[in-house]
Design a protein around this motif. Structure first.
Motif, short mmCIF file in Angstrom:
data_model
loop_
_atom_site.label_atom_id
_atom_site.label_comp_id
_atom_site.label_asym_id
_atom_site.label_seq_id
_atom_site.Cartn_x
_atom_site.Cartn_y
_atom_site.Cartn_z
N LEU A 67 0.90 -1.27 0.04
CA LEU A 67 -0.09 -0.31 -0.19
C LEU A 67 1.11 1.09 0.10
N TRP A 70 2.33 1.82 -3.42
CA TRP A 70 1.34 1.97 -4.26
C TRP A 70 1.02 3.63 -4.22
N ARG A 71 0.86 4.10 -2.88
CA ARG A 71 0.59 5.20 -2.88
C ARG A 71 1.73 6.37 -3.19
N ARG A 85 3.60 1.18 -11.01
CA ARG A 85 2.06 0.97 -10.29
C ARG A 85 1.16 0.28 -11.04
N GLN A 95 -5.98 -4.17 -2.61
CA GLN A 95 -6.53 -3.67 -3.62
C GLN A 95 -7.77 -3.08 -3.09
N THR A 98 -6.87 0.22 -1.75
CA THR A 98 -6.71 1.39 -2.88
C THR A 98 -7.85 1.85 -3.54
N GLY A 102 -8.10 5.67 -3.47
CA GLY A 102 -7.90 6.33 -4.69
C GLY A 102 -9.33 7.05 -5.08
#
Length: 173
Positions: A67, A70-71, A85, A95, A98, A102
């Motif tokens: 996480l 990803w951020r 990414r 997931q 996110t 997101g």
């Protein structure tokens, strides 16, 4: 989690770059904590190329690291970061995080925030690819849907066809 437990899990190394000095716990809500070195804790490190370490960290099995990577990749305005990414293989749990993290904001050509179910008007004639018609300027599109992962796109029905419309060509009515 105690710092000693966190460092043991991380192998006494930064979970982004592998550095071993001055490690500290960093909270990654809602996933937990990760161990990072001083450089990786900075918002903008002195050497922007340092973030290339995320290419390897993206393959971590630890949800909190996934996480955080990803951020961070989403904050970097680099083509390689977007590619990494997009290629990340996230666990189902990550997931879900996110998708919550997101959330994007859709805005019309005037900067007005659009919401699911709003009505908009086209401000330009738009050729609709694959449907052999042109959506005319001034056409009202009612009950729009927001494209979840792209703030520049909405969906709506024009001439009984469901089409994707760029938000820069609409204004809220």
């Amino acid at each position: 989690m105690a710092l000693s437990d966190l460092l043991a899990r991380a192998g006494n190394a930064c979970e982004f770059c592998g550095a071993t000095s001055d490690l500290a716990a960093v909270d990654v809500p809602p996933a937990g904590e990760i161990a990072l070195c001083p450089t990786c804790r900075e918002e903008v490190p002195a050497d922007a190329a340092h973030w290339r370490c995320l290419e390897g960290a993206a393959w971590s099995a630890e949800p909190a690291v996934q996480l955080a990577v990803w951020r961070k990749l989403g904050q970097l305005d680099q083509p390689w970061a977007a590619e990494v990414r997009d290629g990340m293989m996230l666990s189902d749990e990550v997931q879900g995080w996110t998708e919550v993290a997101g959330v994007v904001e859709h805005r019309d050509s005037n900067g007005v925030v659009l919401a699911q179910g709003d009505s908009v008007m086209l401000i330009k004639d738009l050729v609709v690819k694959g449907a052999n018609f042109t959506a005319k300027r001034g056409t009202a599109v009612r009950r729009i849907s927001l494209v979840a992962d792209n703030p520049g796109q909405i969906e709506g029905r024009v001439e009984d066809q469901r089409i994707v419309i760029l938000t820069e060509f609409v204004k809220k009515i």
